[in-house]
Design an enzyme around this catalytic site. Structure first.
Site, short mmCIF file in Angstrom:
data_model
loop_
_atom_site.label_atom_id
_atom_site.label_comp_id
_atom_site.label_asym_id
_atom_site.label_seq_id
_atom_site.Cartn_x
_atom_site.Cartn_y
_atom_site.Cartn_z
N HIS A 257 -28.56 -1.84 -2.83
CA HIS A 257 -29.25 -2.89 -2.07
C HIS A 257 -28.20 -3.72 -1.34
O HIS A 257 -27.20 -4.12 -1.93
CB HIS A 257 -30.05 -3.77 -3.03
CG HIS A 257 -30.80 -4.85 -2.34
ND1 HIS A 257 -31.98 -4.63 -1.65
CD2 HIS A 257 -30.52 -6.17 -2.19
CE1 HIS A 257 -32.39 -5.76 -1.11
NE2 HIS A 257 -31.53 -6.72 -1.43
N THR B 72 -36.19 -0.79 -11.72
CA THR B 72 -37.29 -1.12 -12.62
C THR B 72 -38.51 -1.40 -11.74
O THR B 72 -38.41 -1.36 -10.51
CB THR B 72 -36.98 -2.38 -13.47
OG1 THR B 72 -36.89 -3.50 -12.58
CG2 THR B 72 -35.70 -2.23 -14.27
N SER C 174 -25.14 -4.46 -3.89
CA SER C 174 -25.30 -4.30 -5.34
C SER C 174 -25.87 -2.92 -5.64
O SER C 174 -26.71 -2.42 -4.90
CB SER C 174 -26.29 -5.34 -5.90
OG SER C 174 -25.95 -6.65 -5.51
N ARG D 128 -50.50 5.48 -3.69
CA ARG D 128 -49.08 5.50 -4.06
C ARG D 128 -48.83 6.32 -5.33
O ARG D 128 -47.85 7.06 -5.42
CB ARG D 128 -48.58 4.06 -4.25
CG ARG D 128 -47.10 3.96 -4.52
CD ARG D 128 -46.63 2.53 -4.76
NE ARG D 128 -47.05 1.61 -3.72
CZ ARG D 128 -46.50 1.54 -2.51
NH1 ARG D 128 -45.51 2.34 -2.19
NH2 ARG D 128 -46.95 0.67 -1.63
N LEU E 16 -39.20 -5.13 -7.94
CA LEU E 16 -38.49 -4.71 -6.73
C LEU E 16 -37.14 -5.42 -6.57
O LEU E 16 -37.09 -6.66 -6.53
CB LEU E 16 -39.36 -4.98 -5.49
CG LEU E 16 -38.73 -4.58 -4.16
CD1 LEU E 16 -38.61 -3.07 -4.03
CD2 LEU E 16 -39.51 -5.16 -3.00
N ASP E 17 -36.08 -4.65 -6.47
CA ASP E 17 -34.70 -5.16 -6.34
C ASP E 17 -34.33 -6.10 -7.49
O ASP E 17 -33.42 -6.92 -7.36
CB ASP E 17 -34.49 -5.89 -4.99
CG ASP E 17 -34.74 -4.98 -3.79
OD1 ASP E 17 -34.51 -3.77 -3.90
OD2 ASP E 17 -35.19 -5.50 -2.74
N ASN F 246 -30.45 2.13 -7.46
CA ASN F 246 -30.70 1.79 -6.06
C ASN F 246 -29.50 1.02 -5.53
O ASN F 246 -28.89 0.24 -6.26
CB ASN F 246 -31.95 0.90 -5.97
CG ASN F 246 -32.27 0.49 -4.54
OD1 ASN F 246 -32.30 1.32 -3.63
ND2 ASN F 246 -32.50 -0.80 -4.32
N GLY G 152 -29.01 7.74 6.26
CA GLY G 152 -28.33 8.56 5.25
C GLY G 152 -26.83 8.40 5.19
O GLY G 152 -26.13 9.31 4.71
N GLU H 225 -20.67 -0.85 0.83
CA GLU H 225 -21.73 -0.12 0.11
C GLU H 225 -21.27 1.27 -0.26
O GLU H 225 -21.50 1.75 -1.37
CB GLU H 225 -22.98 0.05 1.00
CG GLU H 225 -23.86 -1.15 1.09
CD GLU H 225 -25.15 -0.85 1.86
OE1 GLU H 225 -25.70 0.25 1.74
OE2 GLU H 225 -25.60 -1.74 2.59
N ARG I 220 -39.56 2.90 0.44
CA ARG I 220 -40.92 2.75 -0.11
C ARG I 220 -40.88 2.18 -1.51
O ARG I 220 -39.98 2.48 -2.29
CB ARG I 220 -41.61 4.11 -0.18
CG ARG I 220 -42.05 4.64 1.16
CD ARG I 220 -42.81 5.93 0.97
NE ARG I 220 -44.07 5.73 0.28
CZ ARG I 220 -45.16 5.25 0.84
NH1 ARG I 220 -45.17 4.92 2.11
NH2 ARG I 220 -46.28 5.09 0.15
N ASN J 102 -25.18 6.41 3.23
CA ASN J 102 -24.79 6.36 1.80
C ASN J 102 -24.80 7.76 1.19
O ASN J 102 -23.92 8.11 0.40
CB ASN J 102 -25.72 5.42 1.03
CG ASN J 102 -25.29 3.97 1.17
OD1 ASN J 102 -24.32 3.54 0.57
ND2 ASN J 102 -26.00 3.22 2.01
C1 GRF Z 1 -28.39 0.49 3.26
O1 GRF Z 1 -28.00 -0.77 3.74
C2 GRF Z 1 -28.94 0.36 1.86
O2 GRF Z 1 -28.29 -0.59 1.09
C3 GRF Z 1 -30.34 -0.09 2.14
O3 GRF Z 1 -30.73 0.67 3.26
C4 GRF Z 1 -29.58 1.02 4.02
C5 GRF Z 1 -29.54 2.50 4.13
O4 GRF Z 1 -28.48 2.98 4.91
N1 GRF Z 1 -31.17 0.04 0.98
P1 GRF Z 1 -28.19 4.52 4.99
O5 GRF Z 1 -29.52 5.23 5.25
O6 GRF Z 1 -27.59 4.95 3.67
O7 GRF Z 1 -27.24 4.69 6.13
#
Ligand code: GRF
Length: 222
Positions: A114, A146, A141, A70, A149-150, A112, A17, A179, A96, A19
């Site tokens: 990535h 969509t 990025s 799912r 995936l990615d 998202n 978490g 990020e 997921r 981000n």
């Molecule tokens: C990040 O590198 C994000 O880009 C990827 O998973 C990681 C998550 O990190 N999709 P955090 O949980 O936000 O610390």
């Protein structure tokens, strides 16, 4: 004159978490005119849920094992997400796959982050992939989600140099730093109602974006 209404966010996260924390910190500093309405996770032990609770934000775990498949899981999860009426759903380390129906019903409202310069290195272990290929530039990025995936339209990217002595861990740590700035800067565009998705293409101020925006050294998108 008043600006646009504060952006209402729902955040989906599976793990650490950081981000999410970057979003919460930017809001607390007054650098992002948004509110996190709720945080959702597929993992009850996710640190992201704890970070949300610590910030006084609703935190909900929806565990996949309680559902037949799912689609059922996503129906339930996204009904809970819809109930908080987010303007934007942010996948921030959500690990997921999301069913195509759930994604398509929220087209243009789900993003998202990535850890690669998409379209390079989709999927998992992106830093390992970058080192294995001898990439000299790497990064992160933010893209619209969509069913691919990615593979959704990329809004913005942040690039760093790969160093000759980088390990997977050192590269991951430097990418993670960018990020956080990239995600907050991109959400600022949403907060200003400047970015959209029209006919499968990213728009900025109503014009189709020719190439993803880039985060500069000052933390601005250009
Ligand atoms: C990040 O590198 C994000 O880009 C990827 O998973 C990681 C998550 O990190 N999709 P955090 O949980 O936000 O610390």
């Amino acid at each position: 004159m008043t600006g646009p209404a504060r952006l209402r966010l729902a955040v989906l996260a599976s793990g650490r978490g950081s981000n999410l924390q970057a979003i919460l910190d930017a809001i607390a500093r007054g650098e992002l005119q948004a509110d996190v309405a709720a945080v959702f996770s597929d993992r009850p032990q996710s640190l992201a849920l704890q970070r949300a609770r610590d910030a006084g934000i609703e935190a909900l775990a929806v565990v996949p094992s309680g559902f037949d498949d799912r689609s059922r899981f996503d129906e339930h999860l996204f009904s809970r997400i819809d109930a908080v009426h987010p303007d934007v759903i942010v996948c921030a380390g959500y690990m997921r796959l999301i069913s195509a129906d759930a994604v398509e019903a929220r087209s243009g409202r789900m993003i998202n982050i990535h850890p690669s310069l998409l379209p390079a290195f989709k999927g998992l272990h992106t830093h390992r992939q970058a080192l294995a290929e001898g990439a000299t530039r790497h990064g992160a990025s933010v893209h619209f989600v969509t069913a691919d995936l990615d593979g959704g339209p990329v809004i913005a990217r942040a690039a760093i140099d790969v160093r000759a002595d980088d390990s997977e861990a050192s590269l991951a740590a430097r990418v993670l730093e960018v990020e956080h700035s990239l995600l907050v800067a991109t959400l600022n565009l949403f907060a200003a109602r400047r970015v959209g998705l029209v006919a499968g293409a990213v728009t900025l101020d109503g014009e189709a974006l020719r190439a993803p925006l880039q985060l500069d050294a000052a933390g601005a998108l250009c």
